[in-house]
Design a protein around this motif. Structure first.
Motif, short mmCIF file in Angstrom:
data_model
loop_
_atom_site.label_atom_id
_atom_site.label_comp_id
_atom_site.label_asym_id
_atom_site.label_seq_id
_atom_site.Cartn_x
_atom_site.Cartn_y
_atom_site.Cartn_z
N LEU A 118 0.84 -1.20 0.00
CA LEU A 118 0.00 0.00 0.00
C LEU A 118 0.87 1.25 0.00
O LEU A 118 0.60 2.22 -0.73
CB LEU A 118 -0.93 -0.01 1.21
CG LEU A 118 -1.82 1.23 1.39
CD1 LEU A 118 -2.70 1.45 0.16
CD2 LEU A 118 -2.66 1.10 2.66
N GLN A 119 1.92 1.24 0.81
CA GLN A 119 2.83 2.38 0.85
C GLN A 119 3.51 2.59 -0.50
O GLN A 119 3.68 3.73 -0.96
CB GLN A 119 3.88 2.16 1.95
CG GLN A 119 4.78 3.35 2.20
CD GLN A 119 5.75 3.11 3.34
OE1 GLN A 119 5.63 2.13 4.09
NE2 GLN A 119 6.75 3.98 3.46
N TRP B 213 2.28 1.70 -3.48
CA TRP B 213 1.28 2.25 -4.40
C TRP B 213 1.08 3.74 -4.18
O TRP B 213 1.00 4.52 -5.13
CB TRP B 213 -0.05 1.52 -4.22
CG TRP B 213 -0.16 0.23 -4.97
CD1 TRP B 213 -0.26 -1.03 -4.45
CD2 TRP B 213 -0.19 0.06 -6.39
NE1 TRP B 213 -0.34 -1.97 -5.43
CE2 TRP B 213 -0.32 -1.33 -6.65
CE3 TRP B 213 -0.14 0.94 -7.46
CZ2 TRP B 213 -0.37 -1.83 -7.95
CZ3 TRP B 213 -0.19 0.43 -8.76
CH2 TRP B 213 -0.30 -0.94 -8.98
N GLN B 214 1.03 4.14 -2.90
CA GLN B 214 0.84 5.55 -2.59
C GLN B 214 2.02 6.40 -3.04
O GLN B 214 1.85 7.54 -3.45
CB GLN B 214 0.60 5.71 -1.08
CG GLN B 214 -0.74 5.13 -0.63
CD GLN B 214 -0.86 5.07 0.87
OE1 GLN B 214 0.13 5.11 1.60
NE2 GLN B 214 -2.10 4.96 1.37
N GLN B 215 3.21 5.84 -2.97
CA GLN B 215 4.40 6.57 -3.47
C GLN B 215 4.38 6.67 -4.99
O GLN B 215 4.72 7.71 -5.56
CB GLN B 215 5.68 5.86 -3.02
CG GLN B 215 6.03 6.03 -1.55
CD GLN B 215 7.34 5.35 -1.21
OE1 GLN B 215 7.98 4.74 -2.06
NE2 GLN B 215 7.73 5.43 0.05
N THR C 63 1.27 9.44 -6.89
CA THR C 63 1.40 10.56 -5.97
C THR C 63 0.04 11.09 -5.55
O THR C 63 -0.88 11.22 -6.37
CB THR C 63 2.22 11.69 -6.64
OG1 THR C 63 3.41 11.13 -7.16
CG2 THR C 63 2.55 12.77 -5.62
N ALA C 64 -0.10 11.40 -4.25
CA ALA C 64 -1.37 11.93 -3.71
C ALA C 64 -1.81 13.15 -4.51
O ALA C 64 -1.02 14.04 -4.81
CB ALA C 64 -1.20 12.29 -2.24
N TRP D 79 -4.22 10.78 -8.40
CA TRP D 79 -4.98 9.57 -8.71
C TRP D 79 -6.37 9.69 -8.13
O TRP D 79 -6.60 10.32 -7.10
CB TRP D 79 -4.27 8.31 -8.22
CG TRP D 79 -3.84 8.32 -6.78
CD1 TRP D 79 -2.71 8.86 -6.28
CD2 TRP D 79 -4.54 7.78 -5.66
NE1 TRP D 79 -2.64 8.69 -4.93
CE2 TRP D 79 -3.75 8.01 -4.51
CE3 TRP D 79 -5.76 7.11 -5.51
CZ2 TRP D 79 -4.13 7.63 -3.24
CZ3 TRP D 79 -6.13 6.70 -4.22
CH2 TRP D 79 -5.32 6.95 -3.13
N LEU E 296 -7.03 1.57 -3.36
CA LEU E 296 -5.64 1.13 -3.23
C LEU E 296 -5.45 0.07 -2.14
O LEU E 296 -4.66 -0.87 -2.34
CB LEU E 296 -4.74 2.34 -2.96
CG LEU E 296 -4.46 3.26 -4.16
CD1 LEU E 296 -3.47 4.34 -3.78
CD2 LEU E 296 -3.92 2.46 -5.34
#
Length: 464
Positions: free
Chosen positions: A394-395, A397-399, A402-403, A406, A412
């Protein structure tokens, strides 16, 4: 017990190797005959024989023949094995200045045991046609006065003990530095045939060299293919990343940071005083995509140093030792493994890493055992990286997405939980999704679904 005598010449060595090969062939022939008798007792039609590999495990055949009883296990003793004795005799022969062709080829080209035995298998019919007739029986189940060339399937059955050995052997024959790619072995099939069934033949120049009574190193140099001395790929610089971008367990990250601080202190001291010990050595172990290069890049960013990345999977015998204070060596088993280099070059490596210099050499391999025990003992730190957990995915995917770039429709957490991907795979999929989206807009659900499908993954659980 006295040591085995050295070989008188190349032909004396070949006779020993061919005798060993003949024993393997006769053992395989005996097993094939036993299997055929068992099948013939049960089979009622040709289809039964064709599917015998399946039903043999379900039907017990009684009334075994006299020679089908299970072999008794031999008690283990302290006497050396055939391979150990052969290696000792080869070493003794070479110490007397006698050149043995096949061992020299194995050393020069860094061939595996399977590749060496495959050359021997292809060479045998050039010495005596009875080997070719044995190949014909083992490959077709029928006797014939015509000699046959060996196939890859026969080699795998003779020289591989399990599925892992077979997989490794096949990968060796599919690589860019295989015996086929180097044109040492030639595929002489005249019709489209599966790889396992293709007949293999040695190139004429190699037959002449391997069968010479007194082969010379100069002759080998003349027939070596250009790829045998290929140079390593040019060094490239890895992109720096911060410690926060390295997704590993806190304990592993702390160990890496501690080593980085030690190297930073030594580099600072080296600016005003001569170093007192050699470069530090870090071994990173883990499957492809688990963060080995990212870990090395985080170290480089912390040290404010460029990170040259050298991949020596295609390295030749020339050894261009890096001079930078920080370097990442990928496919390090080709330098630091059991079949890596000859003793002279191994000594150069020890000298290079032992000479007073501040810096860090990072080795990257897939498996710990690929690096010899002596080199592992020399390492200052060994880090084993595994595939990321669901929370780590999950981390990642978040990296990668980028916040703010998406869509909130993308689930996610479900994506990270359902798909067990490595960090590299996540990054590749995210890059594909961003490429599919308009660069000025965020990644939509449809973009990520399409990217996953392009990489061969289902995307039904993406939406919240």
């Amino acid at each position: 017990m006295s040591a085995d005598p050295p070989f008188a010449n190349n032909w004396a060595y070949l006779k020993t190797e061919l005798s060993w090969l003949e024993r393997r062939l006769m053992l395989a022939l005996t097993k094939q005959q036993q299997t055929s008798r068992k099948v013939n007792r049960v089979a009622r039609k040709p289809g039964d024989r064709a599917s015998s590999h399946w039903w043999q495990g379900l039907i017990t055949v009684t009334n075994c023949a006299y020679d089908e009883a299970p072999a008794k296990k031999k008690l283990s003793g302290s006497s050396p094995s055939y391979q150990q004795r052969l290696k000792s005799r080869i070493k003794a022969t070479e110490s007397h200045g006698v050149c043995l062709a096949l061992p020299q080829v194995q050393t020069r080209l860094k061939l595996s045991k399977f590749e060496k035995n495959l050359i021997l298998l292809a060479l045998a019919p050039e010495v005596n046609l009875r080997y070719g007739r044995l190949y014909h029986v083992l490959q077709t189940g029928q006797d014939s006065p015509t000699a046959a060339l060996p196939t890859l399937d026969l080699a795998l059955r003779l020289f591989c003990r399990n599925d892992l050995d077979r997989q490794r052997a096949r990968s060796q024959l599919m690589s860019a530095r295989s015996l086929l790619a180097r044109q040492i072995l030639q595929d002489v099939s005249t019709a489209p045939t599966p790889l396992l069934g293709r007949p293999l033949q040695l190139a004429p120049a190699w037959i002449s060299y391997l069968l010479a009574e007194q082969p010379k190193s100069s002759q080998l140099a003349q027939i070596l293919p250009p790829t045998a001395t290929a140079q390593p790929q040019p060094a490239r610089l890895a992109q720096p990343v911060s410690w926060s971008e390295l997704v590993v367990t806190p304990s592993l990250k702390l160990r890496l940071q501690s080593l980085t601080q030690q190297v930073a202190s030594e580099l600072a001291v080296a600016q005003s005083a001569a170093p007192t010990h050699g470069r530090r050595l870090l071994l990173l172990v883990g499957p492809a995509g688990t963060g080995k290069t990212t870990a090395a890049s985080a170290i480089a960013a912390a040290l404010a140093l460029p990170l040259p990345v050298l991949d020596f999977s295609c390295a030749g015998s020339d050894l261009p030792l890096p001079t930078k204070p920080l370097v990442l060596i990928k496919s390090a088993q080709h330098w630091f493994g059991r079949r890596s280099l000859d003793p002279v070059l191994q000594a150069q490596l020890w000298q290079w890493l032992s000479e007073p210099a501040a810096g860090l050499v990072v080795l990257s391999v897939h498996y710990r055992h690929q690096v010899t025990a002596s080199w592992r003992q020399r390492c200052d730190l060994i880090i084993e990286l595994s595939e990321p957990t669901a929370s780590q995915r999950l981390q990642l995917w978040q990296q990668s997405l980028t916040a703010g770039h998406w869509s909130a429709e993308i689930d996610l957490p479900a994506l990270a939980d359902k798909l067990r991907l490595t960090g590299a795979q996540i990054q590749q999929i995210a890059q594909t999704a961003q490429r599919l989206a308009d660069s000025a807009k965020m990644v939509e659900l449809a973009n990520l679904q399409q990217a996953l499908q392009q990489h061969g993954y289902a995307a039904a659980f993406l939406a919240r």
